[in-house]
Design a protein around this motif. Structure first.
Motif, PDB file in Angstrom:
ATOM      1  N   UNK A  55      -4.486   1.575   4.846  1.00 38.92           N
ATOM      2  CA  UNK A  55      -3.289   0.818   4.454  1.00 38.92           C
ATOM      3  C   UNK A  55      -2.283   1.773   3.817  1.00 38.92           C
ATOM      4  N   UNK A  56      -0.999   1.692   4.189  1.00 33.76           N
ATOM      5  CA  UNK A  56       0.000   2.573   3.568  1.00 33.76           C
ATOM      6  C   UNK A  56      -0.057   2.487   2.042  1.00 33.76           C
ATOM      7  N   UNK A  57      -0.052   3.646   1.375  1.00 36.06           N
ATOM      8  CA  UNK A  57      -0.264   3.648  -0.074  1.00 36.06           C
ATOM      9  C   UNK A  57       0.809   2.865  -0.815  1.00 36.06           C
ATOM     10  N   UNK A  58       2.018   2.798  -0.249  1.00 33.59           N
ATOM     11  CA  UNK A  58       3.070   2.046  -0.932  1.00 33.59           C
ATOM     12  C   UNK A  58       2.779   0.547  -0.946  1.00 33.59           C
ATOM     13  N   UNK A  59       1.848   0.108  -0.094  1.00 32.03           N
ATOM     14  CA  UNK A  59       1.464  -1.300  -0.060  1.00 32.03           C
ATOM     15  C   UNK A  59       0.153  -1.573  -0.795  1.00 32.03           C
ATOM     16  N   UNK A  60      -0.422  -0.553  -1.431  1.00 35.46           N
ATOM     17  CA  UNK A  60      -1.640  -0.732  -2.224  1.00 35.46           C
ATOM     18  C   UNK A  60      -1.245  -1.166  -3.635  1.00 35.46           C
ATOM     19  N   UNK A  61      -1.854  -2.237  -4.121  1.00 36.50           N
ATOM     20  CA  UNK A  61      -1.578  -2.742  -5.473  1.00 36.50           C
ATOM     21  C   UNK A  61      -2.413  -1.965  -6.486  1.00 36.50           C
ATOM     22  N   UNK A  62      -1.738  -1.197  -7.333  1.00 35.02           N
ATOM     23  CA  UNK A  62      -2.448  -0.405  -8.344  1.00 35.02           C
ATOM     24  C   UNK A  62      -3.191  -1.299  -9.321  1.00 35.02           C
TER      25      UNK A  62
END
Length: 249
Positions: free
Chosen positions: A187-194
């Motif tokens: 999954x693109x890291x910008x779409x990963x919820x920290x």
């Protein structure tokens, strides 16, 4: 008339209880799960729907429904855990609605077709089915134990965390959280919820211990939380490296 002093004393007594209080994993296990609620609320207010993973959020909806029953039946009974999953269910259903709506809007933009929001019923239906099975489990167990089965099979079916109990189905469904993380491995890291992945990591590590001190001891729960700690750490590491690691010029 509400006696606030009495309520305060009871609250203080619950926190200092040597068996379930603030110095025990019976307290910190549910506290770790509250991170999922905080993550969902934070993402709802501060992030767009593009960060929502529909497979993960669907799994979390069913997960919280099952663990509400788990929290009620486990010994010692855990009201903090029950409250956590009640609020998490509300938060995750909200996020699931946003995520499904966003995905369908994106498909409609590509196809230039009108959208209809649907799909949240799948999670609710799946949870209802598993909840029903666990609720009638004792009756099914009694009928199965009348069958001429090998001793090994009888021991598995009669186990207090066996397949006719919520102590089996709640951890079994929790495996879907790890599966969802694995499906999102690229999954693109910008779409990963920290915030979500941090909460999943904390839950995995702390619940690995919690699963060994509850009654019944739950090895399935232990294994799934070890797995969740690993998959959550993977996504969290990806996110942190992308944000704070060396930048490409």
């Amino acid at each position: 008339h509400i006696n606030m002093a009495s309520i305060a004393r009871k609250f203080a007594a619950s926190l200092t209880n040597p068996k379930t209080g603030i110095r025990t994993v019976h307290f910190w296990g549910p506290v770790a799960n509250w991170g999922l609620v905080v993550a969902a609320v934070s993402d709802a207010f501060n992030k767009g729907p593009e960060v929502i993973s529909v497979p993960m959020t669907s799994s979390l909806c069913i997960y919280s429904l099952l663990f509400m029953r788990f929290a009620w039946l486990v010994q010692p009974r855990n009201y903090l855990l029950f409250a956590c999953h009640f609020f998490n269910e509300c938060a995750q259903l909200t996020q699931l609605y946003r995520g499904v709506k966003y995905e369908q809007q994106q498909k409609a933009l590509k196809a230039q077709e009108p959208t209809k929001i649907s799909g949240t019923g799948t999670a609710a239906g799946g949870a209802g089915g598993l909840g029903f099975l666990s609720a009638i489990g004792h009756s099914l167990q009694r009928q199965c134990m009348k069958l001429p089965l090998p001793d090994t099979a009888r021991n598995i079916l009669a186990h207090p965390a066996g397949p006719f109990t919520i102590h089996f189905w709640a951890p079994t469904w929790k495996w879907m959280l790890s599966v969802s993380n694995l499906l999102d491995y690229n999954r693109p890291v910008e779409k990963v919820s920290t915030t979500q992945q941090t909460a999943l990591c904390a839950t995995g590590f702390i619940w690995s211990r919690y699963s060994m001190v509850i009654i019944p001891v739950n090895y399935n729960l232990f294994a799934v939380n070890c797995s969740l700690a690993v998959t959550g750490s993977y996504h969290l590491a990806r996110k942190l490296y992308a944000e704070y690691g060396p930048k490409k010029e």
